[in-house]
Design an enzyme around this catalytic site. Structure first.
Site, PDB file in Angstrom:
ATOM      1  N   GLY A  32       0.774  -1.184   0.002  1.00 45.72           N
ATOM      2  CA  GLY A  32       0.044  -0.035   0.063  1.00 45.72           C
ATOM      3  C   GLY A  32       0.655   1.376   0.046  1.00 45.72           C
ATOM      4  O   GLY A  32       2.160   0.999  -0.501  1.00 45.72           O
ATOM      5  N   LEU A  34       0.372   3.566  -2.210  1.00 45.05           N
ATOM      6  CA  LEU A  34       0.408   3.384  -3.514  1.00 45.05           C
ATOM      7  C   LEU A  34       1.048   4.674  -4.159  1.00 45.05           C
ATOM      8  O   LEU A  34       0.566   5.884  -3.893  1.00 45.05           O
ATOM      9  CB  LEU A  34      -0.736   2.990  -4.359  1.00 45.05           C
ATOM     10  CG  LEU A  34      -1.494   1.490  -3.797  1.00 45.05           C
ATOM     11  CD1 LEU A  34      -2.547   1.235  -4.847  1.00 45.05           C
ATOM     12  CD2 LEU A  34      -0.086   0.487  -3.692  1.00 45.05           C
ATOM     13  N   HIS A  38       4.272   1.849  -7.932  1.00 47.72           N
ATOM     14  CA  HIS A  38       2.969   0.792  -7.774  1.00 47.72           C
ATOM     15  C   HIS A  38       2.190   0.656  -9.180  1.00 47.72           C
ATOM     16  O   HIS A  38       1.769  -0.100  -9.793  1.00 47.72           O
ATOM     17  CB  HIS A  38       2.250   0.921  -6.523  1.00 47.72           C
ATOM     18  CG  HIS A  38       2.910   0.665  -5.311  1.00 47.72           C
ATOM     19  ND1 HIS A  38       3.208   1.751  -4.521  1.00 47.72           N
ATOM     20  CD2 HIS A  38       3.782  -0.355  -4.629  1.00 47.72           C
ATOM     21  CE1 HIS A  38       3.610   1.341  -3.318  1.00 47.72           C
ATOM     22  NE2 HIS A  38       4.006  -0.028  -3.785  1.00 47.72           N
ATOM     23  N   GLN A  62       7.267 -10.137   7.737  1.00 44.19           N
ATOM     24  CA  GLN A  62       8.322  -9.849   7.168  1.00 44.19           C
ATOM     25  C   GLN A  62       9.289  -8.693   7.636  1.00 44.19           C
ATOM     26  O   GLN A  62      10.199  -8.334   7.237  1.00 44.19           O
ATOM     27  CB  GLN A  62       8.198  -9.780   5.618  1.00 44.19           C
ATOM     28  CG  GLN A  62       7.311  -8.160   5.265  1.00 44.19           C
ATOM     29  CD  GLN A  62       6.987  -8.328   3.976  1.00 44.19           C
ATOM     30  OE1 GLN A  62       6.237  -8.954   3.249  1.00 44.19           O
ATOM     31  NE2 GLN A  62       7.544  -7.188   3.045  1.00 44.19           N
ATOM     32  N   LYS A 157      12.833  -2.709  -8.305  1.00 45.54           N
ATOM     33  CA  LYS A 157      13.484  -2.122  -7.265  1.00 45.54           C
ATOM     34  C   LYS A 157      13.724  -2.941  -6.081  1.00 45.54           C
ATOM     35  O   LYS A 157      14.963  -2.643  -5.286  1.00 45.54           O
ATOM     36  CB  LYS A 157      12.226  -1.108  -6.871  1.00 45.54           C
ATOM     37  CG  LYS A 157      12.191  -0.558  -5.311  1.00 45.54           C
ATOM     38  CD  LYS A 157      13.113   0.745  -5.286  1.00 45.54           C
ATOM     39  CE  LYS A 157      13.195   1.378  -4.028  1.00 45.54           C
ATOM     40  NZ  LYS A 157      12.841   0.956  -2.698  1.00 45.54           N
ATOM     41  N   ASP A 158      13.103  -4.127  -5.791  1.00 41.86           N
ATOM     42  CA  ASP A 158      13.259  -4.838  -4.836  1.00 41.86           C
ATOM     43  C   ASP A 158      13.869  -6.418  -5.430  1.00 41.86           C
ATOM     44  O   ASP A 158      13.292  -7.164  -5.691  1.00 41.86           O
ATOM     45  CB  ASP A 158      12.121  -5.176  -3.907  1.00 41.86           C
ATOM     46  CG  ASP A 158      11.454  -4.009  -3.236  1.00 41.86           C
ATOM     47  OD1 ASP A 158      11.806  -4.247  -2.055  1.00 41.86           O
ATOM     48  OD2 ASP A 158      10.567  -3.259  -3.965  1.00 41.86           O
ATOM     49  N   GLN A 161      14.091  -9.503  -3.867  1.00 41.01           N
ATOM     50  CA  GLN A 161      12.716 -10.056  -3.596  1.00 41.01           C
ATOM     51  C   GLN A 161      12.154 -10.725  -4.900  1.00 41.01           C
ATOM     52  O   GLN A 161      11.741 -11.963  -4.946  1.00 41.01           O
ATOM     53  CB  GLN A 161      11.733  -8.962  -3.200  1.00 41.01           C
ATOM     54  CG  GLN A 161      10.361  -9.267  -3.381  1.00 41.01           C
ATOM     55  CD  GLN A 161       9.609  -8.268  -2.799  1.00 41.01           C
ATOM     56  OE1 GLN A 161       9.238  -8.185  -1.605  1.00 41.01           O
ATOM     57  NE2 GLN A 161       8.839  -7.475  -3.577  1.00 41.01           N
ATOM     58  N   ARG A 195       8.660   4.602   1.830  1.00 41.26           N
ATOM     59  CA  ARG A 195       9.427   4.865   2.859  1.00 41.26           C
ATOM     60  C   ARG A 195       9.927   6.285   2.708  1.00 41.26           C
ATOM     61  O   ARG A 195      10.358   6.920   3.682  1.00 41.26           O
ATOM     62  CB  ARG A 195      10.401   4.074   3.401  1.00 41.26           C
ATOM     63  CG  ARG A 195       9.907   2.678   3.796  1.00 41.26           C
ATOM     64  CD  ARG A 195      10.957   2.056   4.312  1.00 41.26           C
ATOM     65  NE  ARG A 195      10.437   0.788   5.348  1.00 41.26           N
ATOM     66  CZ  ARG A 195      10.240  -0.626   4.746  1.00 41.26           C
ATOM     67  NH1 ARG A 195      10.529  -1.040   3.312  1.00 41.26           N
ATOM     68  NH2 ARG A 195       9.797  -1.650   5.452  1.00 41.26           N
TER      69      ARG A 195
HETATM   70  P1  AMP Z   1       5.980  -2.361  -1.702  1.00 38.47           P
HETATM   71  O1  AMP Z   1       4.645  -1.768  -1.511  1.00 38.47           O
HETATM   72  O2  AMP Z   1       7.020  -1.817  -1.305  1.00 38.47           O
HETATM   73  O3  AMP Z   1       6.197  -3.805  -0.961  1.00 38.47           O
HETATM   74  O4  AMP Z   1       6.012  -3.089  -3.314  1.00 38.47           O
HETATM   75  C1  AMP Z   1       5.079  -3.356  -3.951  1.00 38.47           C
HETATM   76  C2  AMP Z   1       5.845  -3.723  -5.474  1.00 38.47           C
HETATM   77  O5  AMP Z   1       6.031  -2.465  -6.148  1.00 38.47           O
HETATM   78  C3  AMP Z   1       7.127  -4.454  -5.446  1.00 38.47           C
HETATM   79  O6  AMP Z   1       7.143  -5.588  -6.531  1.00 38.47           O
HETATM   80  C4  AMP Z   1       8.023  -3.486  -5.610  1.00 38.47           C
HETATM   81  O7  AMP Z   1       9.355  -3.685  -6.083  1.00 38.47           O
HETATM   82  C5  AMP Z   1       7.294  -2.520  -6.432  1.00 38.47           C
HETATM   83  N1  AMP Z   1       8.077  -1.123  -6.319  1.00 38.47           N
HETATM   84  C6  AMP Z   1       8.096  -0.426  -5.153  1.00 38.47           C
HETATM   85  N2  AMP Z   1       8.665   0.647  -5.520  1.00 38.47           N
HETATM   86  C7  AMP Z   1       9.143   0.696  -6.898  1.00 38.47           C
HETATM   87  C8  AMP Z   1       9.410   1.746  -7.678  1.00 38.47           C
HETATM   88  N3  AMP Z   1       9.979   2.813  -7.204  1.00 38.47           N
HETATM   89  N4  AMP Z   1       9.595   1.276  -9.209  1.00 38.47           N
HETATM   90  C9  AMP Z   1       8.897   0.052  -9.428  1.00 38.47           C
HETATM   91  N5  AMP Z   1       8.416  -0.893  -8.701  1.00 38.47           N
HETATM   92  C10 AMP Z   1       8.385  -0.596  -7.362  1.00 38.47           C
END
Ligand code: AMP
Length: 285
Positions: A32, A34, A38, A62, A157-158, A161, A195
């Site tokens: 979330g 977003l 996202h 996690q 980005k991750d 993961q 973050r």
């Molecule tokens: P999160 O909500 O941080 O767990 O991220 C959810 C998904 O969004 C994960 O697959 C992340 O790698 C992707 N994500 C987060 N930040 C970015 C970004 N800046 N660019 C592309 N994908 C992202």
């Protein structure tokens, strides 16, 4: 019309209907808050599948005991309207109890969990966040079992993961195509992250040097420098001295083994704390 559902039984009713109508399904798992990163995943999901589910779940198992689980931004109204604007069919936002019953701490005494191979998770983020990827793999497998998607979109980005999930899909014979999506950045280069909202303007300025360091490495590499020691030292010299560096690592992105030399498909990953906020970013050469 986007449906906001909290309950697994209700989600499954929708999924069953879609399956009987022969619709393809893509999931975008998120925690979330977003942002445009996202949204880029959602857009990709819309492109490739008939139906799109976005999960919004701050996954307790996690997070380590001294991490930001309680403080993590929760903005479900905003998330719902972002999903609405982008044509998402279902936002699945379960409470922790719906996913784990009373088990909100990862422990193999009362929860079956997925344990990715040690050599992928005893490095980079897994080193300072022990059991983080067990929590990630476990929740993602649960989401896959609930949603039964054909596709799942994850951000580069991750990167660690993404690697863990691809490995899980292969090792456990899941019939799901993992779609990697490029990193979305602010205009000045800072990788978007939920973050980032924690950062003061000074901390943000310092954090910007993470993407600057990666850019510099990319530039040197394209000028023929592939010695990881030189590239490492360059990153250290570009990173602001107020950052607390967690790691600067070079890995082969097809095996996740340490890269002795930088070459095509080498992952260059950096994690550092700006103030109290831990940030990650990377480039694949
Ligand atoms: P999160 O909500 O941080 O767990 O991220 C959810 C998904 O969004 C994960 O697959 C992340 O790698 C992707 N994500 C987060 N930040 C970015 C970004 N800046 N660019 C592309 N994908 C992202």
């Amino acid at each position: 019309m986007t449906a906001l559902l909290n309950n697994i039984v209700e989600v499954r009713e929708n999924i069953q209907k879609w399956k009987s109508d022969k619709k393809t399904i893509a999931i975008v798992p998120t925690m979330g808050a977003l942002h445009l990163g996202h949204i880029s995943l959602i857009k990709k999901a819309k492109e490739i599948a008939d139906k799109v589910v976005v999960s919004v779940f701050v996954n307790p198992i996690q997070f380590g005991p001294n991490e930001d689980y309680d403080k993590y931004p929760r903005t479900i109204e905003h998330d719902k309207s972002v999903c609405e604007e982008n044509g998402v069919d279902i936002v699945f936002a379960p409470a922790p109890k719906e996913m784990y019953g009373e088990n909100t701490v990862l422990s193999n005494t009362d929860l079956t969990f997925v344990c990715p191979p040690y050599n992928i998770v005893d490095c980079l983020c897994g080193k300072t966040r022990p059991s983080h990827f067990d929590g990630v793999a476990t929740v993602v497998l649960k989401l896959f079992n609930i949603i039964q998607p054909d596709y799942a979109c994850f951000g580069q980005k991750d990167a660690q993961q993404l690697f863990v999930i691809k490995k899980m899909v292969k090792d456990l014979n899941l019939n799901i195509q993992i779609i990697p999506c490029p990193i979305v950045r602010e205009q000045d280069g800072l990788a978007l992250s939920s973050r980032n909202t924690y950062l003061s303007s000074e901390e943000r300025k310092n954090a910007l040097t993470i993407s600057m360091a990666l850019k510099e490495i990319k530039k040197l590499y394209s000028n023929g420098i592939n010695d990881t020691k030189i590239l490492f030292d360059t990153a250290v010299s570009v990173l602001d001295k107020n950052l607390e560096i967690d790691y600067i690592e070079f890995r082969d992105f097809s095996t996740f083994k340490k890269a002795e030399k930088a070459e095509k498909n080498t992952l260059v990953a950096i994690a550092a704390k700006s103030g109290n906020t831990r940030l990650i970013d990377n480039e694949i050469l």
